[in-house]
Design an enzyme around this catalytic site. Structure first.
Site, PDB file in Angstrom:
ATOM      1  N   SER A  85       0.837  -1.200   0.000  1.00  0.00           N
ATOM      2  CA  SER A  85       0.000   0.000   0.000  1.00  0.00           C
ATOM      3  C   SER A  85       0.874   1.253   0.000  1.00  0.00           C
ATOM      4  CB  SER A  85      -0.961  -0.048   1.191  1.00  0.00           C
ATOM      5  OG  SER A  85      -1.924   0.970   1.115  1.00  0.00           O
TER       6      SER A  85
ATOM      7  N   GLU B  85     -13.781  12.009  -7.691  1.00  0.00           N
ATOM      8  CA  GLU B  85     -13.476  13.207  -8.485  1.00  0.00           C
ATOM      9  C   GLU B  85     -12.584  12.882  -9.676  1.00  0.00           C
ATOM     10  OE1 GLU B  85     -11.641  15.725  -5.635  1.00  0.00           O
ATOM     11  OE2 GLU B  85     -13.503  16.141  -4.548  1.00  0.00           O
TER      12      GLU B  85
ATOM     13  N   HIS C   6      -4.477  -0.691  -3.789  1.00  0.00           N
ATOM     14  CA  HIS C   6      -5.917  -0.944  -3.535  1.00  0.00           C
ATOM     15  C   HIS C   6      -6.706  -0.568  -4.793  1.00  0.00           C
ATOM     16  CE1 HIS C   6      -5.211  -1.441   0.822  1.00  0.00           C
ATOM     17  NE2 HIS C   6      -4.418  -0.387   0.720  1.00  0.00           N
TER      18      HIS C   6
END
Length: 287
Positions: free
Chosen positions: A143, A161, A185
């Protein structure tokens, strides 16, 4: 150009640690899991593994979870290096641990914490030097720990967005593999749009989107093999025929034409410099 001797293993997050009972994990933890590959690349169960949970808001708990995971694989030489300040990156203990490790494992969390507390420090310089010059030295990161490996690092940005200029926030990473922009992810959090903007900003770089429980073993700073149970998405902007990122105001929808996207899975390989895919036959087993 110097040939890189070490190995990088960026991971998309939420990798199998051998303690969950979850249907998303389709591989045997002991023989096929991502952390098994980390240990194998570092020389086996005798490897000296140093966990750095700097990115995490709960570093003690995260460190303990990795100690248990690596112990399950038979490792005994596991140390947690809990760096919480720039000063910690200059301590004698930190320097000695980094000098003597076979494998460094960066945890998830906030990638900016890694670069703010470790970037430019003595241990950062040692990491870069050992990665470039020592065969068998492994730097793994999950991550945030994976995202921080790049030079142009994604520091944030909302998936809701996506595809408008300014949706992705960039920051300087550790510069271990400057040819890539890494996001993690990737599937579960819908980050296709922010990686697209990142490559619109830096079309000479390759965008890498790592699904959870999925990683890459990068050799020679160039050739990678996909490991884990998910997918790696590769974004290649070298053939853009239209890219209006530079002329738009923030908040404006973007236009990107002729971006090449590859979807790779376990065992597939990719050459970063040549931007060439080598896909395993359908009947090939998991690695």
């Amino acid at each position: 150009m110097q040939k890189i001797k070490g190995t990088l293993i960026p991971i998309g997050g939420n990798e199998d640690k051998g303690i969950e009972d979850d249907e998303m994990y389709t591989q045997d933890f002991i023989e096929d899991g991502i952390l098994y590959h980390v240990v194998n690349e570092a020389g086996g169960t005798d490897a000296n593994i140093v966990i750095i949970p700097t990115a995490s808001s709960i570093p003690v708990e995260v460190g303990e979870s990795y100690i248990k995971a690596f112990a399950t694989l038979g490792c005994e030489n596991i140390t947690v290096l809990d760096i919480r300040s720039k000063e910690d990156s200059e301590s004698e203990r930190s320097i000695e641990l980094i000098k003597n490790a076979n494998c460094i494992m960066f945890s998830g969390g906030n990638q900016s914490k890694i670069t703010n507390k470790i970037g430019g420090s003595t241990i950062h310089k040692i990491l870069v030097d050992r990665y470039k010059n020592e065969k068998g030295f492994v730097i793994a990161g999950t991550s945030a720990g994976a995202m921080a490996m790049a030079s142009e690092m994604i520091a944030g940005g909302s998936a809701s967005e996506s595809f408008v200029k300014g949706a992705v926030k960039m920051y300087k990473g550790l510069g271990l593999i400057p040819e890539l922009v890494i996001d993690t992810h990737f599937i579960r959090r819908g980050r296709f749009g922010r990686q697209s903007e990142a490559i619109a900003k830096f079309p000479n770089l390759l965008g890498i989107g790592l699904a959870e429980d999925t990683g890459m073993i990068i050799k020679n700073g160039n050739d990678f093999t996909v490991i884990g149970s998910g997918m790696v998405i590769v974004f290649d902007g070298q053939s853009f025929t239209h890219n209006n990122e530079k002329v738009l105001e923030e908040g404006t929808p973007m236009t990107i034409a002729n971006m090449t996207v590859h979807v790779l899975s376990n065992g597939d390989q990719y050459n970063i410099k040549e931007r060439k895919v080598s896909v395993l036959p359908i009947e090939a087993p998991f690695i």
